[in-house]
Design a protein around this motif. Structure first.
Motif, PDB file in Angstrom:
ATOM      1  N   VAL A  68       0.853  -1.200   0.000  1.00  0.00           N
ATOM      2  CA  VAL A  68       0.000   0.000   0.000  1.00  0.00           C
ATOM      3  C   VAL A  68       0.882   1.241   0.000  1.00  0.00           C
ATOM      4  N   ALA A  69       0.780   2.022  -1.074  1.00  0.00           N
ATOM      5  CA  ALA A  69       1.480   3.306  -1.140  1.00  0.00           C
ATOM      6  C   ALA A  69       0.573   4.360  -0.535  1.00  0.00           C
ATOM      7  N   THR A  70       1.062   5.046   0.489  1.00  0.00           N
ATOM      8  CA  THR A  70       0.253   6.103   1.119  1.00  0.00           C
ATOM      9  C   THR A  70       1.143   7.075   1.871  1.00  0.00           C
ATOM     10  N   THR A  71       0.668   8.314   1.989  1.00  0.00           N
ATOM     11  CA  THR A  71       1.313   9.313   2.846  1.00  0.00           C
ATOM     12  C   THR A  71       0.357   9.728   3.947  1.00  0.00           C
ATOM     13  N   SER A  72      -0.852   9.187   3.910  1.00  0.00           N
ATOM     14  CA  SER A  72      -1.879   9.599   4.879  1.00  0.00           C
ATOM     15  C   SER A  72      -2.535   8.372   5.516  1.00  0.00           C
ATOM     16  N   PRO A  73      -1.708   7.503   6.150  1.00  0.00           N
ATOM     17  CA  PRO A  73      -2.285   6.309   6.787  1.00  0.00           C
ATOM     18  C   PRO A  73      -3.175   6.689   7.974  1.00  0.00           C
TER      19      PRO A  73
ATOM     20  N   LEU B  11       2.958  -4.665   3.438  1.00  0.00           N
ATOM     21  CA  LEU B  11       4.001  -3.632   3.546  1.00  0.00           C
ATOM     22  C   LEU B  11       3.494  -2.308   2.987  1.00  0.00           C
ATOM     23  N   ASP B  12       3.743  -1.217   3.719  1.00  0.00           N
ATOM     24  CA  ASP B  12       3.415   0.116   3.195  1.00  0.00           C
ATOM     25  C   ASP B  12       4.639   0.732   2.529  1.00  0.00           C
ATOM     26  N   ILE B  13       4.370   1.558   1.532  1.00  0.00           N
ATOM     27  CA  ILE B  13       5.442   2.240   0.798  1.00  0.00           C
ATOM     28  C   ILE B  13       5.289   3.738   1.046  1.00  0.00           C
ATOM     29  N   TYR B  14       6.356   4.381   1.531  1.00  0.00           N
ATOM     30  CA  TYR B  14       6.327   5.829   1.772  1.00  0.00           C
ATOM     31  C   TYR B  14       7.131   6.518   0.690  1.00  0.00           C
ATOM     32  N   ALA B  15       6.517   6.738  -0.436  1.00  0.00           N
ATOM     33  CA  ALA B  15       7.202   7.455  -1.522  1.00  0.00           C
ATOM     34  C   ALA B  15       6.270   8.515  -2.086  1.00  0.00           C
TER      35      ALA B  15
END
Ligand code: UT7
Length: 323
Positions: free
Chosen positions: A80-85, A108-112
């Motif tokens: 999951v790509a997110t900046t606002s979990p 796994l989360d992706i912070y990009a």
């Protein structure tokens, strides 16, 4: 090396549509300024009890509804790509794994930031090509309205909430090509969300847990970097830009997209965007543009699609695949 293809897609948006008139009542701005500077006409905002994980679940449910052959029990990995979990921990991928009972999936989360979905597709391809996994779910999901500074008139009208999910699976016929990844980390202070540290490389940070950006600098970086990298991405896949049927850059601003087309000579008619109707939805912007392109019948089986994400980090990633 196992080949991979993108085989299914779903999306979700909150119910509440926000027009530019909302901002005319909130800050000193006009519909005319917002449309002429950004292209944005509407965006969606999540309700007070609606969070990124809720949109993730809905996007995956939509994917399964549209592609009933997909079995979530067979998914090996959720990215999951997110900046606002909903919160920094547990990850959004773990929330999806639990709420959809995906018993065998890693998470796994992706912070990009806005490049996150493109990074996810590159990573999913690598996991499959490396023989580690067979089916990977990649999501781009945001509730940016929860990290928007509604007193900042240079940014608050930009952001929207949305989620999309794609399934990438091993397939000998192939489809997903060679990806590209990179970063201009020196631009970190130009686009950030504060956490614990009060400075980045000595630049003081506004500690309000909202997105802060130097719009003009990021605008210029995005146009230069994307224009420079997309011919390289095409060449890495043995293609030229003329071979691409649809280009989906991150939808940060319609003027950025137009400037990239002008700089590279890529025809604007072959762009798929989500900025006009959904605003800047960061990691969700590329997959929702793809979703709507498929849904409207513009994207056809066999079309060659190039995606390119760019944003906070500053980070970027791109990929070419056949639908
Ligand atoms: O997704 C992550 C990556 N992010 C991006 O790629 C964002 C890239 N940057 C942008 O999209 C644009 O820079 C913005 C949309 C953020 C701003 O547009 P701009 O055309 O670069 O405007 P500006 O900041 O240069 O400001 C131009 C003028 C200023 O007035 P003066 O100094 O020329 O008198 C601002 O005060 O527009 C004014 N302004 C506004 N006026 C009406 C700034 N915000 C507003 C507003 N309404 N909301």
């Amino acid at each position: 090396m196992a080949n991979a293809r993108l085989s299914a897609i779903g999306m979700a948006i909150p119910e509440k549509i926000i027009t530019n008139a909302f901002f005319e009542n909130l800050i000193e701005t006009t519909d005319e300024w917002i449309v002429s500077r950004t292209g944005i006409k509407t965006r969606y905002h999540a309700g007070p009890t609606e969070f990124t994980s809720d949109l993730c679940v809905k996007a995956v449910e939509d994917l399964v509804a549209q592609y009933p052959h997909v079995s979530l029990n067979e998914v090996d990995m959720i990215l999951v790509a997110t900046t606002s979990p909903d919160q920094p921990m547990p990850s959004m991928a773990c929330r999806v794994q639990h709420r959809l009972s995906m018993s065998r999936a890693g998470a796994l989360d992706i912070y990009a930031a806005c490049a996150g979905f493109s990074y996810g597709v590159v990573m999913a391809k690598g996991l499959i090509a490396g023989g580690i996994h067979k089916k990977v779910l990649v999501l781009g999901a945001e509730t940016l309205s929860k990290i928007t500074d509604f007193t900042d008139r240079s940014s608050c009208m930009l952001f929207g909430d949305a989620a999309a999910a794609v399934l990438i699976e091993a397939d000998e016929t192939g489809g997903i090509g060679v990806g590209i990844t990179g970063a201009s980390g020196e631009g970190g202070p130009d686009l950030y969300l504060s956490g614990f540290a009060e400075s980045i490389d000595g630049h003081p940070v506004t500690m309000n847990r909202c997105i802060v950006q130097n719009g003009r600098k990021v605008f210029k970086w995005a146009v230069n970097k994307v224009s420079e990298q997309i011919p390289i991405l095409a060449a890495a896949n043995g293609l030229s830009l003329d071979d691409i049927d649809w280009f989906i850059p991150h939808s940060a601003n319609l003027r950025i997209i137009e400037a990239i087309c002008k700089e590279t000579g890529f025809p604007i008619e072959k762009i798929l965007e989500s900025i006009v109707d959904y605003g800047n939805t960061s990691s969700a912007s590329i997959p929702i543009a793809l979703y709507n392109g498929i849904k409207s019948g513009r994207v056809k089986r066999g079309d060659k699609i190039m995606i390119f994400g760019f944003g906070g980090g500053l980070a970027y990633a791109g990929m070419i695949f056949t639908w």
